[in-house]
Design a protein around this motif. Structure first.
Motif, short mmCIF file in Angstrom:
data_model
loop_
_atom_site.label_atom_id
_atom_site.label_comp_id
_atom_site.label_asym_id
_atom_site.label_seq_id
_atom_site.Cartn_x
_atom_site.Cartn_y
_atom_site.Cartn_z
N TYR A 76 0.84 -1.20 0.00
CA TYR A 76 0.00 0.00 0.00
C TYR A 76 0.87 1.25 0.00
O TYR A 76 0.65 2.17 -0.77
CB TYR A 76 -0.93 -0.01 1.22
CG TYR A 76 -1.83 1.20 1.30
CD1 TYR A 76 -3.03 1.23 0.60
CD2 TYR A 76 -1.47 2.32 2.04
CE1 TYR A 76 -3.86 2.33 0.66
CE2 TYR A 76 -2.30 3.44 2.10
CZ TYR A 76 -3.50 3.44 1.42
OH TYR A 76 -4.32 4.54 1.45
N SER A 91 2.38 1.78 -3.39
CA SER A 91 1.37 2.26 -4.36
C SER A 91 1.08 3.73 -4.16
O SER A 91 1.10 4.52 -5.10
CB SER A 91 0.04 1.52 -4.16
OG SER A 91 0.18 0.18 -4.42
N VAL A 92 0.80 4.11 -2.92
CA VAL A 92 0.40 5.49 -2.65
C VAL A 92 1.58 6.44 -2.86
O VAL A 92 1.44 7.50 -3.49
CB VAL A 92 -0.19 5.63 -1.22
CG1 VAL A 92 -0.43 7.10 -0.87
CG2 VAL A 92 -1.48 4.84 -1.11
N CYS A 149 0.78 9.00 -5.61
CA CYS A 149 0.09 10.17 -5.03
C CYS A 149 1.03 11.23 -4.49
O CYS A 149 0.60 12.30 -4.10
CB CYS A 149 -0.86 9.72 -3.93
SG CYS A 149 -2.03 8.45 -4.47
N GLU A 155 -2.58 4.45 7.85
CA GLU A 155 -3.63 4.52 6.83
C GLU A 155 -3.77 3.19 6.10
O GLU A 155 -4.87 2.68 5.90
CB GLU A 155 -3.27 5.64 5.86
CG GLU A 155 -4.31 5.92 4.81
CD GLU A 155 -3.86 7.06 3.90
OE1 GLU A 155 -3.68 8.19 4.41
OE2 GLU A 155 -3.67 6.82 2.70
N THR A 204 -7.10 0.72 6.61
CA THR A 204 -8.01 0.56 5.48
C THR A 204 -7.86 -0.82 4.83
O THR A 204 -8.56 -1.13 3.87
CB THR A 204 -7.79 1.65 4.40
OG1 THR A 204 -6.43 1.59 3.98
CG2 THR A 204 -8.10 3.03 4.93
N PRO A 253 -13.22 -0.08 2.13
CA PRO A 253 -12.01 0.76 2.12
C PRO A 253 -10.85 0.10 1.37
O PRO A 253 -10.11 0.77 0.66
CB PRO A 253 -11.66 0.91 3.60
CG PRO A 253 -12.93 0.72 4.33
CD PRO A 253 -13.76 -0.23 3.50
N LYS A 280 -7.38 1.14 -4.51
CA LYS A 280 -5.95 0.82 -4.54
C LYS A 280 -5.11 1.85 -3.79
O LYS A 280 -4.13 1.51 -3.14
CB LYS A 280 -5.48 0.72 -5.99
CG LYS A 280 -4.09 0.14 -6.08
CD LYS A 280 -3.67 -0.19 -7.50
CE LYS A 280 -2.24 -0.74 -7.46
NZ LYS A 280 -1.53 -0.51 -8.71
N PHE A 281 -5.48 3.12 -3.89
CA PHE A 281 -4.70 4.16 -3.22
C PHE A 281 -5.47 4.72 -2.03
O PHE A 281 -5.31 5.88 -1.66
CB PHE A 281 -4.35 5.28 -4.21
CG PHE A 281 -3.75 4.76 -5.49
CD1 PHE A 281 -2.50 4.17 -5.47
CD2 PHE A 281 -4.45 4.83 -6.69
CE1 PHE A 281 -1.94 3.67 -6.64
CE2 PHE A 281 -3.90 4.33 -7.86
CZ PHE A 281 -2.65 3.74 -7.84
N GLY A 282 -6.31 3.92 -1.45
CA GLY A 282 -7.18 4.45 -0.39
C GLY A 282 -8.06 5.53 -0.99
O GLY A 282 -8.48 5.44 -2.15
N LEU A 283 -8.33 6.57 -0.22
CA LEU A 283 -9.14 7.66 -0.77
C LEU A 283 -8.26 8.81 -1.24
O LEU A 283 -8.68 9.95 -1.34
CB LEU A 283 -10.17 8.12 0.25
CG LEU A 283 -11.24 7.05 0.59
CD1 LEU A 283 -12.29 7.61 1.54
CD2 LEU A 283 -11.91 6.50 -0.66
N ASN A 284 -6.97 8.49 -1.52
CA ASN A 284 -6.06 9.51 -2.03
C ASN A 284 -6.22 9.65 -3.54
O ASN A 284 -6.27 8.64 -4.25
CB ASN A 284 -4.61 9.12 -1.74
CG ASN A 284 -4.36 8.93 -0.25
OD1 ASN A 284 -4.44 9.89 0.51
ND2 ASN A 284 -4.08 7.70 0.16
#
Lengths: 194, 564
Positions: free
Chosen positions: A72, A75-76, A80, A156, A160, B59, B63-67
């Protein structure tokens, strides 16, 4: 918080900035040092996974590793976060290895549980945690520190994840009527979602 | 399937432009009265339940959560401020739908059937005469041509269909409505409410009045406390055009709904001085069509409605349709919701809640209820807030350390906290406006809109008052670690745009009369936010709905009398 306390915090921060956070370091943190590629993340996948497990270890409920938090975070982070944050994060990871090498003579992955714990402790100390406001201002001015990002994303990712949501927290997808005031039972964990 | 065929029917009794919260109402009311109605929507179709793809996602399914991804934020610098991967599909793409910000202005849009009624905040508050008389009393803008008595029964009417849960409070300046049972305040909110009222009896704290159903209603709902409303509710737990007005309109057999249809112009019949129809671009085939009707309701949303009027030029109206006053596009308002306070409380550590209530509380307006108060600003604000226990999302930032104890803390409920902020009135300033850019066009060759908006001294002074009073109320109630704030949010952020085709008695200074009818073109009605003469501080959608139902009744009667 009243104005005086606010000013005090700001002054404290300025002091702190001069003391421990030189402009050079700030510049280094906010300017991407290098372009982070997928390979950079791939090479550090197990390091991230194990760091996350130290932050949220396996107890009577699953830990970060089993919950897939390492994947995770990657990925983020890679999709992001911008390049300067990504390179700060990668540098932070490399600092962890430098630290364990100088302290214990080996890479983090090769350390035993207690050395890993000590290493994470070292990096968690670098985080100003005395006041949430101070931390907020620091994050704003200098960007989030490596450890702050790591811990935030670990929580996080864990909370989740399916295992975190359903085994450590309490997941209630369709609650029905809202009950405004109930007694908290012993060992009751948080609702997984708001 | 939506491509308009050359040989199909192009003439209707009524045309409604836009299918959001007010357009849905117009379509339903006109259809129920037996008028063959064409509902035009520029975006895609969204069918209730079927087209809520994320509604049941967990949730861990994201894949990127809620980002939002970086790529996504760069592509959609405005919309990505408000959406998450869970509801992104109900917002436009900024690149495909450009506009120009003279000053920073967030124009959040949902181009689809249902518009922003899918993602709205669902708060439903009536205006009162304190609001309808405000302009005339302090001389800002122009006087509303209506008073509370003119809309009271229409509020009753729409609330009875929408299904609004709330508590009666007997406040003259925030009239009670036709309420379903209220949702409940939790212990910290009750505690705060008692303290607020003890220090100042003119202040109360009540549960939000909200279009979420606390019982089954018109074969919808009830709300199941998932608090995932903005994904679309598969249980019909809240009111939207998609769940409510559009199905009811369709059930009459009188509705024709056309997605992918951008209305570019209202067409004037220069002889009769009436509108004869609309010009439409079919966004699938890129062909241009005209549709005819006896009456037209324009409900494209405040800024877009102004754009359509300004773009509809004729010999009679060289400056835009119905724009004799020159006020079309001017007096743009949005509530500010930047100031407030938050804090934590040590009480009630043995109490919790079950379910996720889809709303918070309201402290109705308490400033300037009488003319003799002086706080350095005019008009007022209400405070919306929410009490809850701090959870992992907050604790990942505030709890020290790591490891076993840290984990234990992260997964258990933290202290109670309250966040609250003021939703404040914005005055109608002539210079806050939207115009057509003389050069820049969108991909359909239509002029881009140029928005020039800022909050001014009255709003900024009010924000300071909100920050101070919010902090003070928390302090008196024993909250700790109080932080007060004024976020620096640009105009548009509250998504309450209003005022660009205002109602008024005088055709020289307003666009619409007291029945939302264009002064100079009697068969065109505008009942979205653009009709608002002042903004009050209440969430405005309920008023749009009431004014729409009222205007539909009037339009129908006038049509029957042969006046349109």
């Amino acid at each position: 918080m009243d104005r005086r306390n606010y000013l005090k915090s700001v002054l404290a921060l300025i002091g702190l900035g001069i003391g421990s956070f030189s402009l050079v370091k700030w510049f280094k943190q906010t300017t991407p040092k290098f372009v982070v590629t997928n390979r950079d993340w791939e090479k550090r996948r197990s390091l991230i996974t194990e760091l996350a497990e130290v932050i949220i270890p396996t107890t009577e409920t699953p830990g970060a590793k089993e919950a897939g938090v390492g994947n995770y975070i990657i990925s983020v982070m890679s999709k992001c976060y911008d390049q300067s944050q990504q390179s700060a994060f990668i540098s932070g990871l490399d600092d962890v290895d430098h630290f364990t090498k100088s302290q214990f003579g080996r890479l983090f992955m090769d350390c035993d549980a207690s050395s890993r714990y000590d290493a994470v402790q070292h990096f968690s100390y670098s985080l100003v945690e005395s006041s949430p406001l101070l931390l907020k201002i620091k994050n704003k001015l200098f960007g989030k520190s490596f450890f702050f990002m790591l811990r935030e994303l670990t929580v996080e990712g864990y909370c989740t994840s399916q295992l975190g949501s359903t085994r450590a927290l309490t997941y209630d997808p369709v609650p029905g009527a809202y009950e405004a005031c109930i007694s908290l039972s012993e060992h009751q964990t948080s609702w997984a979602t708001k | 399937m939506y491509i308009i065929k050359r040989n199909e029917q192009h003439t209707y009794d009524a045309i409604v432009v836009g299918s959001g919260i007010s357009g849905g109402w117009a379509a339903m009311e006109l259809c129920k009265k037996g008028l063959k109605t064409l509902l035009l929507e520029r975006g895609r179709d969204v069918t209730h339940i079927e087209d809520y793809p994320t509604a049941h996602m967990n949730p861990w399914d994201f894949k990127f959560g809620l980002n939002n991804t970086l790529e996504d934020r760069l592509a959609n610098p405005v919309q990505s401020n408000v959406y998450s991967p869970a509801d992104k599909h109900y917002y436009v793409n900024d690149y495909e739908h450009p506009y120009i910000q003279e000053q920073p202005f967030n124009w959040f849009r949902g181009y689809q059937v249902g518009g922003r009624s899918l993602t709205w905040g669902r708060q439903c508050y009536r205006l009162s005469d304190l609001d309808f008389e405000a302009n005339s009393k302090d001389g800002n803008g122009v006087d509303w041509p209506i008073r509370y008595k003119d809309v009271e029964k229409w509020y009753d009417y729409v609330e009875s269909f929408v299904g609004v849960s709330g508590r009666k409070e007997n406040l003259k300046h925030l009239p009670d409505g036709q309420f379903l049972n209220p949702m409940e305040l939790n212990c910290i909110e009750k505690h705060l409410g008692e303290s607020v009222n003890r220090y100042d009896t003119s202040r109360i704290l009540t549960i939000a009045r909200i279009a979420n159903l606390t019982r089954g209603w018109h074969s919808r709902g009830p709300c199941l406390s998932r608090n995932l409303c903005s994904r679309g509710c598969p249980y019909g737990g809240y009111f939207s055009s998609n769940s409510s007005t559009i199905p009811a309109a369709a059930a009459t057999g009188n509705l024709t709904i056309k997605p992918y249809s951008i209305v570019t112009e209202l067409l004037l019949d220069e002889n009769s001085r009436k509108a004869k129809g609309v010009r439409v671009i079919d966004t699938i085939s890129n062909e241009v069509f005209e549709f005819r009707s006896k009456i037209i309701f324009v409900n494209a949303s405040t800024i877009a409605t102004a754009g359509i009027l300004l773009n509809s030029k004729s010999t009679r109206f060289p400056n835009g349709f119905g724009n004799d006053s020159g006020e079309v596009g001017h007096n743009l308002m949005d509530h500010h919701s930047s100031a407030g306070a938050q804090g934590q409380h040590e009480y009630f550590s043995n109490l919790y809640y079950k379910g996720r209530r889809p709303c918070g509380f309201l402290i109705p307006r308490f400033r300037n209820l009488s003319a003799d108060e002086n706080h350095g600003f005019i008009r007022g604000y209400n405070i919306q807030g929410r009490g809850e226990r701090l959870e992992w999302i907050d604790k990942s930032r505030s709890v020290h350390g790591f490891g076993k104890d840290f984990k234990e803390q992260v997964i258990t409920p933290g202290p109670w906290s309250v966040w609250m902020g003021g939703w404040g009135e914005c005055l109608p300033y002539h210079e806050n406006k939207v115009i057509l850019d003389p050069l820049l066009k969108d991909k359909w060759g239509q002029p881009q809109l140029r928005i020039d908006f800022s909050f001014k001294k009255n709003e900024k002074t009010m924000m300071n008052d909100i920050r101070e009073t919010s902090g003070e109320m928390l302090e008196r109630a024993g909250f700790k670690d109080i932080r007060t704030f004024i976020y620096d949010k640009p105009g548009g952020s509250t998504i309450h745009e209003m005022g660009t085709a205002r109602m008024g008695a005088d055709p020289k200074t307003s666009v619409l009369n007291k029945y939302n009818q264009i002064h100079s073109v009697k068969n065109v009605f505008i009942t979205d936010g653009s009709c608002m003469t002042s903004s009050a501080c209440q969430s405005p959608s309920l008023t749009y709905m009431a004014l729409t139902a009222r205007a539909c009744e009037y339009a129908f009667l006038e049509l029957k009398r042969g006046n349109l």
